[in-house]
Design a protein around this motif. Structure first.
Motif, short mmCIF file in Angstrom:
data_model
loop_
_atom_site.label_atom_id
_atom_site.label_comp_id
_atom_site.label_asym_id
_atom_site.label_seq_id
_atom_site.Cartn_x
_atom_site.Cartn_y
_atom_site.Cartn_z
N GLU A 135 9.62 -5.85 5.05
CA GLU A 135 9.70 -6.76 3.74
C GLU A 135 8.98 -6.49 2.72
O GLU A 135 9.76 -6.53 1.46
N ASN A 136 8.00 -5.95 2.76
CA ASN A 136 7.10 -5.53 1.68
C ASN A 136 7.89 -4.41 1.00
O ASN A 136 7.91 -4.70 -0.37
N VAL A 137 8.18 -3.34 1.30
CA VAL A 137 9.21 -2.35 0.76
C VAL A 137 10.47 -2.91 0.32
O VAL A 137 10.78 -2.66 -0.91
N TYR A 138 11.08 -3.64 1.09
CA TYR A 138 12.57 -4.15 0.76
C TYR A 138 12.52 -5.03 -0.43
O TYR A 138 13.32 -5.01 -1.40
N SER A 142 5.22 -3.91 -2.28
CA SER A 142 4.31 -2.84 -1.80
C SER A 142 4.81 -1.43 -1.54
O SER A 142 4.53 -0.94 -0.27
N SER A 143 5.44 -0.98 -2.30
CA SER A 143 6.36 0.31 -2.33
C SER A 143 5.26 1.38 -2.07
O SER A 143 5.86 2.53 -1.34
N CYS A 144 4.07 1.26 -2.42
CA CYS A 144 3.20 2.48 -2.57
C CYS A 144 2.20 2.32 -1.13
O CYS A 144 1.16 3.13 -1.22
N LEU A 145 2.31 1.31 -0.21
CA LEU A 145 1.39 1.30 0.67
C LEU A 145 1.65 2.50 1.75
O LEU A 145 2.53 2.74 2.04
N THR A 146 0.27 2.69 1.95
CA THR A 146 0.30 4.10 2.97
C THR A 146 -0.13 3.66 4.33
O THR A 146 -0.78 2.34 4.44
N ASP A 147 -0.18 4.65 5.39
CA ASP A 147 -0.85 4.10 6.51
C ASP A 147 -2.15 3.67 6.66
O ASP A 147 -2.66 3.04 7.34
N THR A 148 -3.04 4.28 5.75
CA THR A 148 -4.44 4.12 5.67
C THR A 148 -4.81 2.69 5.20
O THR A 148 -5.87 2.14 5.68
N ASP A 149 -3.78 2.15 4.62
CA ASP A 149 -3.84 0.74 4.07
C ASP A 149 -3.25 -0.52 4.83
O ASP A 149 -3.56 -1.49 4.60
N GLN A 150 -2.85 -0.09 6.07
CA GLN A 150 -2.29 -0.98 7.03
C GLN A 150 -3.32 -1.89 7.83
O GLN A 150 -4.26 -1.23 8.09
N ASP A 151 -2.91 -2.92 8.02
CA ASP A 151 -3.96 -3.90 8.53
C ASP A 151 -3.94 -3.44 10.23
O ASP A 151 -2.73 -3.33 10.88
N GLU A 191 11.98 4.87 -4.79
CA GLU A 191 10.85 6.04 -4.55
C GLU A 191 10.82 6.02 -3.23
O GLU A 191 11.15 5.50 -2.29
N PHE A 192 10.43 7.33 -2.69
CA PHE A 192 9.99 7.68 -1.23
C PHE A 192 8.83 7.17 -0.82
O PHE A 192 7.80 7.15 -1.58
N VAL A 193 8.87 6.44 0.42
CA VAL A 193 7.73 5.65 0.99
C VAL A 193 7.81 6.42 2.41
O VAL A 193 8.69 6.88 2.95
N PRO A 194 6.40 6.26 3.10
CA PRO A 194 6.30 6.86 4.28
C PRO A 194 7.18 6.09 5.47
O PRO A 194 7.76 6.94 6.47
N GLN A 195 7.53 5.00 5.20
CA GLN A 195 8.53 4.16 6.24
C GLN A 195 9.98 4.88 6.16
O GLN A 195 10.52 5.11 7.32
N LEU A 196 10.42 5.18 4.98
CA LEU A 196 11.57 6.09 4.95
C LEU A 196 11.58 7.16 5.59
O LEU A 196 12.57 7.68 6.10
#
Length: 265
Positions: A135-138, A142-151, A191-196
């Motif tokens: 939902e965040n990226v969609y 939060s399109s720039c959220l990376t793996d290190t930022d995840q809860d 933009e490109f995001v890790p999930q994509l």
């Protein structure tokens, strides 16, 4: 003298030919089985060896075509394209991943999914975007959220479901191609995001060869978009660069779209 058909095809039922077929009435109702078989024989002998159909082009339906673009990729800025040895290594690793998926697909497809994993219907484009990207990226929050930022207590509905083997192993080729098209279309405007990146890699790993024309067009579109985005990067230290290079490499080198491949600098 026997006909070519008689020479190649043995008779299954004995048929008495009689003295002549000249008195046989093809328009009349056969009086017995023997006469019926003689009528069939006579009709077959009267058919020409070659028949050319007379087709009215105006009655034909509109032709269905698949547009396959042959446009190439943006040339990588100096220092941004990977070496040939790096590309060869990625292709080798990718091939091993594909073999592993094929080998274990039956096992993983029978594993029970968690209760929170609700896979969208095939035609639900927005549902697949939410499922894969979260939902965040969609929603673009939060399109720039990376793996290190995840809860640590990850909410996959917000962050997107990773392409677990238990999930991708359930996708048939039609679904793989449909989801791939949905994500590539989304990527065209975002933009490109890790999930994509994770989902594109997983779907490419599930894509069977030889490619269908639709798949051929889609992956070329993906490589061109990656190259276009790469050409806008300011630094070769950009964290998106390895992923973009990898996707271009797989499309060009593994799926043999050689005109899109990065060349040795």
């Amino acid at each position: 003298m026997k006909s070519d058909v008689e020479e190649l095809m043995p008779k299954l039922l004995p048929v008495e030919c009689g003295d002549s077929n000249e008195d046989l009435d093809l328009s009349g109702t056969p009086r017995n089985p023997q006469e019926y078989l003689r009528q069939v024989q006579l009709e077959a002998s009267l058919c020409p060896d070659v028949v050319v159909a007379q087709i009215d082009p105006k009655k034909l339906k509109k032709k269905q075509t698949v547009n396959v673009s042959v446009a190439g990729c943006h040339t990588a800025p100096v220092g941004f394209s990977p070496s040939l040895s790096w590309q060869q290594q990625q292709v080798s690793n990718f091939s091993e991943v594909r073999q592993s998926i094929t080998k274990n697909k039956k096992h993983w497809s029978t594993q029970t999914l968690d209760d929170n994993v609700q896979m969208p219907r095939l035609t639900d484009e927005e549902g697949w975007k939410r499922f894969c990207l979260g939902e965040n990226v969609y929603k673009g929050s939060s399109s720039c959220l990376t793996d290190t930022d995840q809860d640590p207590a990850l909410d996959y509905s917000k962050m997107g479901f990773p392409p677990f083997l238990s999930i991708v192993s359930r996708l048939n080729q039609s679904t793989v191609l449909t989801v791939l098209d949905i994500l590539i279309s989304w990527f065209e405007e975002q933009e490109f995001v890790p999930q994509l990146g994770r989902w594109l890699y997983a779907l490419l790993a599930c894509l069977e060869k030889p490619l269908l024309p639709e798949a051929h067009s889609s992956i070329r579109q993906l490589a061109r978009r990656c190259a276009q985005l790469r050409s806008t990067l300011d630094s070769h230290e950009d964290e998106k660069l390895p992923a973009l290079n990898l996707l271009i490499c797989l499309v060009a080198r593994y799926f043999e779209q050689n005109d899109l491949a990065d060349q040795q600098e």
